[in-house]
Scaffold this motif. Sequence first.
Motif: not given
Length: 65
Positions: A29-30, A32-34, A36-37
């Motif tokens: 999840f971490t 993936s968020r990075k 996407q950012f």
Amino acid sequence: MYSGYNVVKVYNGRNKAVSQFNTLNEGLFTCSRKSQFLSGLMQPIMGFIRKFKLCCSVYSTVQFL
């Protein structure tokens, strides 16, 4: 077999498997968020570079006239 996955029931190992899954899932999840950012930043950055390059080429063209 359940939807293409082997289901194995291990007694007294469920808690360990769930905690290991949660740890790996949080890491995914971490990341993936990075990702996407950074993907969201790429288009504005490339637009800025494109416009900056255009301004530099116009400036250099006007300078030689």
